[in-house]
Design a protein around this motif. Structure first.
Motif, PDB file in Angstrom:
ATOM      1  N   GLY A  55      -3.597  19.492   1.415  1.00  0.00           N
ATOM      2  CA  GLY A  55      -4.605  20.506   1.166  1.00  0.00           C
ATOM      3  C   GLY A  55      -6.036  20.013   1.309  1.00  0.00           C
ATOM      4  O   GLY A  55      -6.956  20.815   1.492  1.00  0.00           O
ATOM      5  N   ASN A  56      -6.233  18.694   1.231  1.00  0.00           N
ATOM      6  CA  ASN A  56      -7.564  18.118   1.404  1.00  0.00           C
ATOM      7  C   ASN A  56      -7.772  17.521   2.799  1.00  0.00           C
ATOM      8  O   ASN A  56      -8.802  16.883   3.050  1.00  0.00           O
ATOM      9  N   SER A  57      -6.802  17.723   3.686  1.00  0.00           N
ATOM     10  CA  SER A  57      -6.922  17.300   5.094  1.00  0.00           C
ATOM     11  C   SER A  57      -7.224  15.808   5.228  1.00  0.00           C
ATOM     12  O   SER A  57      -8.075  15.386   6.014  1.00  0.00           O
ATOM     13  N   ARG A  58      -6.478  15.001   4.463  1.00  0.00           N
ATOM     14  CA  ARG A  58      -6.699  13.563   4.501  1.00  0.00           C
ATOM     15  C   ARG A  58      -5.424  12.818   4.128  1.00  0.00           C
ATOM     16  O   ARG A  58      -4.471  13.413   3.607  1.00  0.00           O
ATOM     17  N   VAL A  59      -5.420  11.532   4.397  1.00  0.00           N
ATOM     18  CA  VAL A  59      -4.362  10.637   3.937  1.00  0.00           C
ATOM     19  C   VAL A  59      -5.005   9.629   2.996  1.00  0.00           C
ATOM     20  O   VAL A  59      -5.944   8.917   3.375  1.00  0.00           O
ATOM     21  N   LEU A  60      -4.528   9.568   1.762  1.00  0.00           N
ATOM     22  CA  LEU A  60      -5.048   8.636   0.769  1.00  0.00           C
ATOM     23  C   LEU A  60      -4.292   7.316   0.836  1.00  0.00           C
ATOM     24  O   LEU A  60      -3.084   7.299   1.111  1.00  0.00           O
ATOM     25  N   ARG A  96       0.844  -1.190   0.000  1.00  0.00           N
ATOM     26  CA  ARG A  96       0.000   0.000   0.000  1.00  0.00           C
ATOM     27  C   ARG A  96       0.885   1.248   0.000  1.00  0.00           C
ATOM     28  O   ARG A  96       1.911   1.283   0.663  1.00  0.00           O
ATOM     29  N   LEU A  97       0.445   2.254  -0.722  1.00  0.00           N
ATOM     30  CA  LEU A  97       1.091   3.560  -0.707  1.00  0.00           C
ATOM     31  C   LEU A  97       0.173   4.528   0.023  1.00  0.00           C
ATOM     32  O   LEU A  97      -0.993   4.697  -0.348  1.00  0.00           O
ATOM     33  N   TYR A  98       0.695   5.165   1.080  1.00  0.00           N
ATOM     34  CA  TYR A  98      -0.038   6.173   1.840  1.00  0.00           C
ATOM     35  C   TYR A  98       0.480   7.549   1.437  1.00  0.00           C
ATOM     36  O   TYR A  98       1.691   7.776   1.393  1.00  0.00           O
ATOM     37  N   ALA A 114      -9.005   3.983  -0.212  1.00  0.00           N
ATOM     38  CA  ALA A 114      -9.565   4.437   1.060  1.00  0.00           C
ATOM     39  C   ALA A 114      -8.856   5.732   1.458  1.00  0.00           C
ATOM     40  O   ALA A 114      -7.903   6.166   0.812  1.00  0.00           O
ATOM     41  N   TYR A 115      -9.329   6.335   2.554  1.00  0.00           N
ATOM     42  CA  TYR A 115      -8.671   7.544   3.053  1.00  0.00           C
ATOM     43  C   TYR A 115      -8.924   7.669   4.548  1.00  0.00           C
ATOM     44  O   TYR A 115      -9.863   7.086   5.102  1.00  0.00           O
ATOM     45  N   GLY A 120      -4.671  -2.951   8.272  1.00  0.00           N
ATOM     46  CA  GLY A 120      -4.780  -3.925   7.198  1.00  0.00           C
ATOM     47  C   GLY A 120      -6.103  -3.847   6.471  1.00  0.00           C
ATOM     48  O   GLY A 120      -6.184  -4.125   5.279  1.00  0.00           O
ATOM     49  N   ALA A 121      -7.138  -3.497   7.195  1.00  0.00           N
ATOM     50  CA  ALA A 121      -8.471  -3.351   6.580  1.00  0.00           C
ATOM     51  C   ALA A 121      -9.263  -2.365   7.422  1.00  0.00           C
ATOM     52  O   ALA A 121      -9.437  -2.551   8.623  1.00  0.00           O
ATOM     53  N   PHE A 122      -9.721  -1.295   6.809  1.00  0.00           N
ATOM     54  CA  PHE A 122     -10.503  -0.299   7.549  1.00  0.00           C
ATOM     55  C   PHE A 122     -11.420   0.436   6.591  1.00  0.00           C
ATOM     56  O   PHE A 122     -11.218   0.444   5.377  1.00  0.00           O
ATOM     57  N   ALA A 123     -12.449   1.055   7.156  1.00  0.00           N
ATOM     58  CA  ALA A 123     -13.368   1.872   6.362  1.00  0.00           C
ATOM     59  C   ALA A 123     -12.847   3.304   6.318  1.00  0.00           C
ATOM     60  O   ALA A 123     -12.267   3.805   7.284  1.00  0.00           O
ATOM     61  N   SER A 124     -13.064   3.979   5.200  1.00  0.00           N
ATOM     62  CA  SER A 124     -12.640   5.373   5.061  1.00  0.00           C
ATOM     63  C   SER A 124     -13.243   6.225   6.172  1.00  0.00           C
ATOM     64  O   SER A 124     -14.395   6.023   6.573  1.00  0.00           O
TER      65      SER A 124
END
Length: 211
Positions: free
Chosen positions: A56-61, A49-51, A77-78, A126-130
């Protein structure tokens, strides 16, 4: 591969844009606004996975790299709330550095939540909801809604770079001109999170609390 690198070579693929010449901003899962921190992790169950800190969008993709990436591919996810900076258990404000510690179900992702003067920890990545809630917070003893900066041993001021090695998280406490070391296994605050935990050591500013 590194053996094929050459001066002035062209990029082969782009994330955040549909082609290699565009540069627009956006909030969809295939767009970004001022990306900064990057982290590549092979986590549970052996998935690359690449994080990307989409500052600027206040998130981690989060991009799954099961196969070769393609131009403008969607994030899977984010973390954070897209386009909504804030200081809550789900929000971020100008995230920057990223670090990872191995552990159950994908380990823990640490995010330098720069404008909130804190480090946020997400377990079981490993597995999560945005938009999931954070599990830990450092740099704020008042829980997830506090975001005041400071130079005390349990405070941060605009943290940036992060690194995690053998259970220790190193934090570039940018505006305090120091590097703080935190033991990622210590839980001390009344909420059962790490918000009240002191740094165990400091580089660059004498004793913690002095800058």
């Amino acid at each position: 591969s590194t053996t094929s690198l050459s001066d002035g070579m062209n990029a082969t693929t782009v994330l955040g844009q549909t082609d290699l010449v565009s540069n627009g901003l956006g909030t969809s899962l295939r767009q970004m606004s001022g990306p900064s921190g990057l982290l590549w992790v092979r986590d549970f169950p052996n998935v690359d996975r690449l994080y990307v800190s989409d500052r600027g969008n206040s998130r981690v993709l989060v991009f799954r790299m099961d196969s070769a990436p393609s131009n403008g591919m969607d994030a899977s996810a984010y973390l954070g709330v897209t386009g909504s900076p804030g200081a809550t258990q789900t929000q971020l404000n100008a995230p920057d550095g990223l670090a990872w510690k191995s552990g159950p179900d994908g380990g823990t992702l640490y995010i330098a939540d720069t404008q909130n003067n804190r480090i946020i920890g997400h377990n079981n990545i490993g597995a999560f909801a945005s938009g999931k809630n954070a599990d830990d917070v450092w740099g704020q003893s008042g829980g997830y809604t506090a975001n005041t900066g400071g130079s005390e041993q349990n405070k941060l001021q605009a943290p940036g770079g992060l690194e995690a090695i053998n259970g220790t998280v190193f934090v570039a406490d940018t505006q305090n001109s120091r590097i703080l070391l935190f033991d990622a296994g210590i839980v001390t605050d009344a909420l059962g999170h790490i918000g009240g935990g002191d740094a165990g050591a400091v580089f660059g500013a004498g004793a913690p609390g002095g800058n």
